[in-house]
Scaffold this motif. Structure first.
Motif, PDB file in Angstrom:
ATOM      1  N   ASN A  92       9.990   1.622   7.699  1.00  0.00           N
ATOM      2  CA  ASN A  92      10.718   0.525   8.338  1.00  0.00           C
ATOM      3  C   ASN A  92       9.783  -0.588   8.781  1.00  0.00           C
ATOM      4  O   ASN A  92      10.144  -1.767   8.729  1.00  0.00           O
ATOM      5  CB  ASN A  92      11.519   1.056   9.527  1.00  0.00           C
ATOM      6  CG  ASN A  92      12.729   1.870   9.086  1.00  0.00           C
ATOM      7  OD1 ASN A  92      13.398   1.519   8.122  1.00  0.00           O
ATOM      8  ND2 ASN A  92      12.995   2.967   9.793  1.00  0.00           N
ATOM      9  N   ASP A  93       8.562  -0.210   9.212  1.00  0.00           N
ATOM     10  CA  ASP A  93       7.600  -1.235   9.627  1.00  0.00           C
ATOM     11  C   ASP A  93       7.202  -2.118   8.445  1.00  0.00           C
ATOM     12  O   ASP A  93       7.127  -3.351   8.566  1.00  0.00           O
ATOM     13  CB  ASP A  93       6.356  -0.578  10.221  1.00  0.00           C
ATOM     14  CG  ASP A  93       6.603  -0.014  11.611  1.00  0.00           C
ATOM     15  OD1 ASP A  93       7.634  -0.368  12.220  1.00  0.00           O
ATOM     16  OD2 ASP A  93       5.762   0.783  12.084  1.00  0.00           O
ATOM     17  N   ALA A  94       6.934  -1.485   7.294  1.00  0.00           N
ATOM     18  CA  ALA A  94       6.555  -2.253   6.111  1.00  0.00           C
ATOM     19  C   ALA A  94       7.715  -3.130   5.641  1.00  0.00           C
ATOM     20  O   ALA A  94       7.513  -4.285   5.251  1.00  0.00           O
ATOM     21  CB  ALA A  94       6.122  -1.313   4.988  1.00  0.00           C
ATOM     22  N   LEU A  95       8.918  -2.590   5.702  1.00  0.00           N
ATOM     23  CA  LEU A  95      10.087  -3.364   5.284  1.00  0.00           C
ATOM     24  C   LEU A  95      10.283  -4.583   6.172  1.00  0.00           C
ATOM     25  O   LEU A  95      10.523  -5.692   5.674  1.00  0.00           O
ATOM     26  CB  LEU A  95      11.338  -2.484   5.315  1.00  0.00           C
ATOM     27  CG  LEU A  95      12.654  -3.198   4.971  1.00  0.00           C
ATOM     28  CD1 LEU A  95      12.595  -3.795   3.566  1.00  0.00           C
ATOM     29  CD2 LEU A  95      13.839  -2.251   5.113  1.00  0.00           C
ATOM     30  N   GLN A  96      10.149  -4.399   7.475  1.00  0.00           N
ATOM     31  CA  GLN A  96      10.343  -5.527   8.384  1.00  0.00           C
ATOM     32  C   GLN A  96       9.257  -6.582   8.175  1.00  0.00           C
ATOM     33  O   GLN A  96       9.523  -7.788   8.245  1.00  0.00           O
ATOM     34  CB  GLN A  96      10.329  -5.054   9.836  1.00  0.00           C
ATOM     35  CG  GLN A  96      10.787  -6.115  10.823  1.00  0.00           C
ATOM     36  CD  GLN A  96      12.188  -6.630  10.512  1.00  0.00           C
ATOM     37  OE1 GLN A  96      13.134  -5.852  10.381  1.00  0.00           O
ATOM     38  NE2 GLN A  96      12.336  -7.941  10.379  1.00  0.00           N
ATOM     39  N   GLY A 104       0.799  -1.221   0.000  1.00  0.00           N
ATOM     40  CA  GLY A 104       0.000   0.000   0.000  1.00  0.00           C
ATOM     41  C   GLY A 104       0.830   1.268   0.000  1.00  0.00           C
ATOM     42  O   GLY A 104       2.029   1.261  -0.323  1.00  0.00           O
ATOM     43  N   THR A 105       0.202   2.372   0.394  1.00  0.00           N
ATOM     44  CA  THR A 105       0.873   3.666   0.393  1.00  0.00           C
ATOM     45  C   THR A 105       1.326   4.038   1.799  1.00  0.00           C
ATOM     46  O   THR A 105       0.891   3.458   2.790  1.00  0.00           O
ATOM     47  CB  THR A 105      -0.076   4.763  -0.126  1.00  0.00           C
ATOM     48  OG1 THR A 105      -1.159   4.920   0.802  1.00  0.00           O
ATOM     49  CG2 THR A 105      -0.624   4.407  -1.497  1.00  0.00           C
ATOM     50  N   LYS A 106       2.174   5.041   1.853  1.00  0.00           N
ATOM     51  CA  LYS A 106       2.710   5.460   3.152  1.00  0.00           C
ATOM     52  C   LYS A 106       1.604   6.008   4.042  1.00  0.00           C
ATOM     53  O   LYS A 106       1.589   5.758   5.253  1.00  0.00           O
ATOM     54  CB  LYS A 106       3.800   6.515   2.943  1.00  0.00           C
ATOM     55  CG  LYS A 106       4.505   6.933   4.228  1.00  0.00           C
ATOM     56  CD  LYS A 106       5.671   7.876   3.938  1.00  0.00           C
ATOM     57  CE  LYS A 106       6.790   7.164   3.225  1.00  0.00           C
ATOM     58  NZ  LYS A 106       7.996   8.030   3.084  1.00  0.00           N
ATOM     59  N   ASP A 107       0.655   6.740   3.470  1.00  0.00           N
ATOM     60  CA  ASP A 107      -0.414   7.340   4.277  1.00  0.00           C
ATOM     61  C   ASP A 107      -1.477   6.323   4.686  1.00  0.00           C
ATOM     62  O   ASP A 107      -1.931   6.305   5.833  1.00  0.00           O
ATOM     63  CB  ASP A 107      -1.084   8.480   3.500  1.00  0.00           C
ATOM     64  CG  ASP A 107      -0.162   9.684   3.349  1.00  0.00           C
ATOM     65  OD1 ASP A 107       0.756   9.828   4.187  1.00  0.00           O
ATOM     66  OD2 ASP A 107      -0.364  10.456   2.393  1.00  0.00           O
ATOM     67  N   LEU A 108      -1.873   5.459   3.748  1.00  0.00           N
ATOM     68  CA  LEU A 108      -2.974   4.528   4.024  1.00  0.00           C
ATOM     69  C   LEU A 108      -2.497   3.220   4.641  1.00  0.00           C
ATOM     70  O   LEU A 108      -3.263   2.533   5.326  1.00  0.00           O
ATOM     71  CB  LEU A 108      -3.739   4.226   2.728  1.00  0.00           C
ATOM     72  CG  LEU A 108      -4.489   5.402   2.107  1.00  0.00           C
ATOM     73  CD1 LEU A 108      -5.024   5.024   0.733  1.00  0.00           C
ATOM     74  CD2 LEU A 108      -5.636   5.838   3.013  1.00  0.00           C
ATOM     75  N   GLY A 109      -1.246   2.867   4.395  1.00  0.00           N
ATOM     76  CA  GLY A 109      -0.742   1.594   4.873  1.00  0.00           C
ATOM     77  C   GLY A 109      -1.316   0.432   4.080  1.00  0.00           C
ATOM     78  O   GLY A 109      -2.135   0.606   3.167  1.00  0.00           O
ATOM     79  N   SER A 110      -0.927  -0.750   4.451  1.00  0.00           N
ATOM     80  CA  SER A 110      -1.357  -1.942   3.719  1.00  0.00           C
ATOM     81  C   SER A 110      -2.862  -2.170   3.847  1.00  0.00           C
ATOM     82  O   SER A 110      -3.559  -2.404   2.851  1.00  0.00           O
ATOM     83  CB  SER A 110      -0.603  -3.169   4.241  1.00  0.00           C
ATOM     84  OG  SER A 110      -1.078  -4.343   3.653  1.00  0.00           O
ATOM     85  N   VAL A 111      -3.370  -2.100   5.059  1.00  0.00           N
ATOM     86  CA  VAL A 111      -4.782  -2.400   5.304  1.00  0.00           C
ATOM     87  C   VAL A 111      -5.691  -1.352   4.673  1.00  0.00           C
ATOM     88  O   VAL A 111      -6.669  -1.688   3.986  1.00  0.00           O
ATOM     89  CB  VAL A 111      -5.063  -2.500   6.812  1.00  0.00           C
ATOM     90  CG1 VAL A 111      -6.552  -2.684   7.070  1.00  0.00           C
ATOM     91  CG2 VAL A 111      -4.275  -3.660   7.416  1.00  0.00           C
ATOM     92  N   GLY A 112      -5.376  -0.090   4.874  1.00  0.00           N
ATOM     93  CA  GLY A 112      -6.214   0.974   4.328  1.00  0.00           C
ATOM     94  C   GLY A 112      -6.262   0.953   2.815  1.00  0.00           C
ATOM     95  O   GLY A 112      -7.336   1.118   2.206  1.00  0.00           O
ATOM     96  N   PHE A 113      -5.123   0.733   2.190  1.00  0.00           N
ATOM     97  CA  PHE A 113      -5.072   0.691   0.727  1.00  0.00           C
ATOM     98  C   PHE A 113      -5.819  -0.538   0.212  1.00  0.00           C
ATOM     99  O   PHE A 113      -6.560  -0.464  -0.778  1.00  0.00           O
ATOM    100  CB  PHE A 113      -3.625   0.681   0.257  1.00  0.00           C
ATOM    101  CG  PHE A 113      -3.456   0.903  -1.223  1.00  0.00           C
ATOM    102  CD1 PHE A 113      -3.636   2.157  -1.777  1.00  0.00           C
ATOM    103  CD2 PHE A 113      -3.119  -0.148  -2.063  1.00  0.00           C
ATOM    104  CE1 PHE A 113      -3.493   2.377  -3.140  1.00  0.00           C
ATOM    105  CE2 PHE A 113      -2.963   0.048  -3.425  1.00  0.00           C
ATOM    106  CZ  PHE A 113      -3.149   1.313  -3.962  1.00  0.00           C
ATOM    107  N   ALA A 114      -5.654  -1.662   0.884  1.00  0.00           N
ATOM    108  CA  ALA A 114      -6.341  -2.888   0.474  1.00  0.00           C
ATOM    109  C   ALA A 114      -7.854  -2.728   0.590  1.00  0.00           C
ATOM    110  O   ALA A 114      -8.604  -3.252  -0.245  1.00  0.00           O
ATOM    111  CB  ALA A 114      -5.871  -4.061   1.325  1.00  0.00           C
ATOM    112  N   GLN A 115      -8.314  -2.000   1.604  1.00  0.00           N
ATOM    113  CA  GLN A 115      -9.749  -1.775   1.762  1.00  0.00           C
ATOM    114  C   GLN A 115     -10.316  -0.955   0.607  1.00  0.00           C
ATOM    115  O   GLN A 115     -11.408  -1.240   0.113  1.00  0.00           O
ATOM    116  CB  GLN A 115     -10.024  -1.073   3.085  1.00  0.00           C
ATOM    117  CG  GLN A 115      -9.876  -1.984   4.299  1.00  0.00           C
ATOM    118  CD  GLN A 115     -10.068  -1.243   5.619  1.00  0.00           C
ATOM    119  OE1 GLN A 115      -9.942  -0.010   5.677  1.00  0.00           O
ATOM    120  NE2 GLN A 115     -10.367  -1.991   6.671  1.00  0.00           N
TER     121      GLN A 115
END
Length: 427
Positions: free
Chosen positions: A132-136, A74-85
């Motif tokens: 860094n959270d997404a990378l980890q 996803g994007t930096k602002d929405l994150g994985s969950v927000g973008f997936a939604q």
């Protein structure tokens, strides 16, 4: 059959067949493969970036693969969950993948969601989730997958064969890297890799579905204009090792996993690919009825299955195969593989084998291009090789007209496949 292929097919008023043109973006002529089809109200867009797969990782194994994983976060602002939604709410599918040659963005959507889909793709490219959270998170996922592979003996034997055949080239490394290489990758490396990879000079566009192609391109253009021009594409080709070698890994197993391969020298793909396809089919790619399966399983009962196929790619041409047998039958199986290939090169094939191969290939190949995605995939592969979009049809005609004498002359000229190397996982 020839009449079938020489006739333009129509379904629902829309011609079945891919087309090609180039579009100018920021002064760069970008190739476009496209096909309109109104069968169902959906669309699909692929952005395919060459020189961006695992063969172009440089010294950092797994870099292309890990880059594709973080682009799926996803994007930096929405994150994985927000973008997936957002994607799910509008029934949009967006997936990024990495192969040996390419980084690929696959976007599919309902026709009514075309503009929203392109906007979300643009949002992702503008601000990917480089945190860094997404990378980890993707590192943990990649490393868990690699840890599972340590007990996958087919994977270990296959990787060992690559290390033999393509030693000192990028193809010797696993596409997904190693535990140590994945752990060492940082955000800066990913950002630098993608900056060099996601460029107009490396880009191919594939569009298909119930879309107005020109209108879709108009919507895509602002997104594409943000991409850097980049350096020109390069063509890398590698030769498989011609010195026979054996690599053995010892594990707690009741079966021997035997992978084998050899170089294959092809002078002219356009003039010879049909002969390779028939040769490969008869020798070991067809499963039951092939020489390899008949000798290894049917006549000698050494393995449940045995395959050998000739691989023709832009990166390398080579033969490869595999079988699984009891540890006690390991040496006998290896010697029989060598004998099957030796007899094949020495004596060629029979008219009965050729007729059977023709019947299957001519009957099954059209079924592999029934769907829109299949046709576009075939057209892109042909274009990328420098062939006409419908080359597969020409290839079928050449297979139909192939004579036994021509095929056997071709087979007997390829003694390099006798230079076989083996990668074995055994007890």
């Amino acid at each position: 059959m020839k009449k079938l292929f020489s006739t333009l097919l129509f379904l629902g008023g829309i011609m079945l067949g891919a087309n090609f043109k180039t579009i100018s973006i920021s002064g760069v002529e970008v190739p476009l493969i496209y096909e309109q089809s109104s069968i169902i109200p959906t669309g699909a867009i692929q952005l395919i970036f060459a020189n961006s797969g695992s063969a172009y990782n440089g010294e950092t194994q797994g870099l292309s693969y890990l880059s594709s994983l973080i682009l799926n976060e996803g994007t930096k602002d929405l994150g994985s969950v927000g973008f997936a939604q957002l994607l799910e709410e509008k029934a949009i599918s967006l997936h990024i993948s990495s192969s040996q040659e390419f980084l690929e963005f696959d976007l599919s959507f309902l026709k009514e969601q075309e503009e929203n889909s392109i906007n979300l793709l643009s949002l992702l490219l503008d601000s990917p989730n480089f945190t860094n959270d997404a990378l980890q998170k993707v590192k943990d996922r990649a490393m868990a997958s690699l840890l599972a592979k340590e007990s996958d003996f087919d994977y270990l034997a296959s990787s060992g064969l690559s290390q033999i055949l393509f030693k000192n080239t990028p193809l010797q490394y696993p596409q997904r890297g190693t535990l140590s290489s994945i752990q060492s990758i940082n955000l800066e490396q990913i950002q630098t890799f993608l900056k060099n990879a996601l460029t107009l000079s490396h880009l191919y566009i594939v569009i298909g579905g119930d879309l107005d192609i020109d209108s879709t391109l108009t919507k895509l253009t602002p997104l594409l204009q943000k991409l850097p021009i980049g350096s020109p594409k390069t063509t890398q080709t590698y030769q498989a090792n011609s010195t026979p070698q054996t690599k053995t890994q010892y594990k707690q197993t009741q079966q021997a996993y035997i992978y084998f391969g050899a170089p294959f020298h092809l002078k002219d793909y356009q003039e010879q690919s049909h002969k390779v396809k028939v040769m490969s089919f008869i020798l070991g790619a067809s499963g039951f009825g092939s020489r390899m399966m008949e000798e290894i399983r049917v006549k000698n009962g050494l393995a449940y299955s045995a395959y050998l196929r000739i691989n023709l790619t832009n990166l390398a041409n080579y033969a490869s195969g595999h079988l699984q047998t009891k540890v006690a039958n390991q040496n006998q199986s290896i010697e029989l593989v060598k004998k099957v290939v030796s007899d094949f090169v020495k004596n060629g094939v029979t008219q009965e084998e050729l007729d059977s191969a023709k019947k299957f290939l001519l009957g099954s190949e059209p079924l592999r291009n029934e769907t829109l995605s299949q046709r576009l995939s075939t057209a892109f592969a042909n274009f990328y090789r420098g062939l006409s979009l419908d080359y597969n049809k020409q290839e079928l005609e050449k297979i139909q007209n192939l004579t036994l004498e021509d095929l056997n002359t071709f087979i007997k000229s390829h003694k390099e496949i006798l230079e076989m190397s083996f990668s074995i996982v055994t007890q």
